[in-house]
Design an enzyme around this catalytic site. Structure first.
Site, PDB file in Angstrom:
ATOM      1  N   ASP A  11       1.063  -1.398   0.051  1.00 64.03           N
ATOM      2  CA  ASP A  11      -0.052   0.227   0.030  1.00 64.03           C
ATOM      3  C   ASP A  11       0.803   1.245   0.003  1.00 64.03           C
ATOM      4  OD1 ASP A  11      -1.916  -1.810   0.280  1.00 64.03           O
ATOM      5  OD2 ASP A  11      -2.685  -1.236   2.145  1.00 64.03           O
ATOM      6  N   ASP A 130     -15.896  -4.284  -0.804  1.00 61.79           N
ATOM      7  CA  ASP A 130     -15.700  -4.043   0.696  1.00 61.79           C
ATOM      8  C   ASP A 130     -17.040  -3.908   1.305  1.00 61.79           C
ATOM      9  OD1 ASP A 130     -13.084  -2.975  -0.201  1.00 61.79           O
ATOM     10  OD2 ASP A 130     -13.494  -1.026  -0.418  1.00 61.79           O
TER      11      ASP A 130
END
Length: 238
Positions: A11, A130
């Site tokens: 990330d 998500d």
């Protein structure tokens, strides 16, 4: 038993490799230059990198030039993710050599556009689901899209080949994956499922492999030493 594809997560925020806790941008740990992190993962034997632009995902900037170079220099396949929500951001991702492009959950608010993209690019596209309490809820923007299984049916019919499934309550928390949720989704689709979030120990990988999901995105457990990547690779592929 079929292999469990391991995607090592990198990330990127403000040019650095970081990890968040439960998708909280204010709760992060830095782990150095992304190119060095990727190099270490590849040296250890990983076959995939899951590369995320956190600034794009949270709408606070972008690292697109850096990610493009990281992907170009990578000796393994890369799945690019983070803030890919519309034509502009998709074109930026398409301009890289990423093997796979993971659309953000919030793009589902324009479902007709998503259908068009699935038709045009097929196997190269995956879609991030998500999930918070069975509702599709984008981690970065906080946008609530709607009922998970309603949209899953639409996406199945539109020909989506692959889903990246994250229970937002487990992401970065080292609390274990939401196996029940993953089972429900696997039963509701014939498409590939990649589990993301919560993996904390080798036995989590063993259970995911036994479930038959296609892959797992492994992040924080690798960074904090809860799981050794060489051991993880062995469990996933041997």
């Amino acid at each position: 038993m079929k292999p469990l594809e391991l995607l090592a997560a990198v990330d990127v925020k403000a040019g650095m490799a970081v990890r968040l806790n439960k998708a909280d941008l204010g709760s992060q740990e830095e782990f150095g230059a992304p190119k060095d992190v990727i190099k270490d993962f590849i040296s250890a034997g990983t076959k995939w990198i899951h590369l995320v632009d956190l600034d794009a995902a949270f709408g606070v900037g972008d690292n697109s030039a850096l990610l493009k170079n990281l992907i170009k220099d990578s000796k393994v396949k890369v799945q690019i993710s983070g803030g890919i929500i519309d034509e502009k951001s998709l074109n930026v991702a398409l301009a890289t050599t990423a093997a796979r492009i993971n659309l953000a959950t919030s793009c589902l608010t324009d479902i007709e556009w998503v259908k068009k993209i699935l038709l045009a690019y097929g196997e190269r596209i995956s879609i991030s689901l998500d999930i918070k309490d069975d509702l599709l809820t984008a981690r970065g923007s906080g946008v609530v899209v709607g009922d998970l299984f309603k949209y899953l049916k639409i996406l199945n019919n539109a020909g989506c080949n692959r889903y990246v499934v994250t229970d937002t309550a487990t992401d970065g928390a080292l609390s274990g994956p939401n196996f029940d949720l993953l089972k429900k989704i696997s039963q509701a689709t014939d498409s590939a499922v990649i589990a993301s979030g919560g993996v904390a120990k080798i036995s989590d990988l063993q259970e995911l492999r036994q479930m038959g999901v296609e892959g797992v995105i492994l992040g924080k457990a690798l960074y904090v030493g809860a799981i050794d990547i060489a051991s993880a690779i062995e469990v996933c592929y041997k």
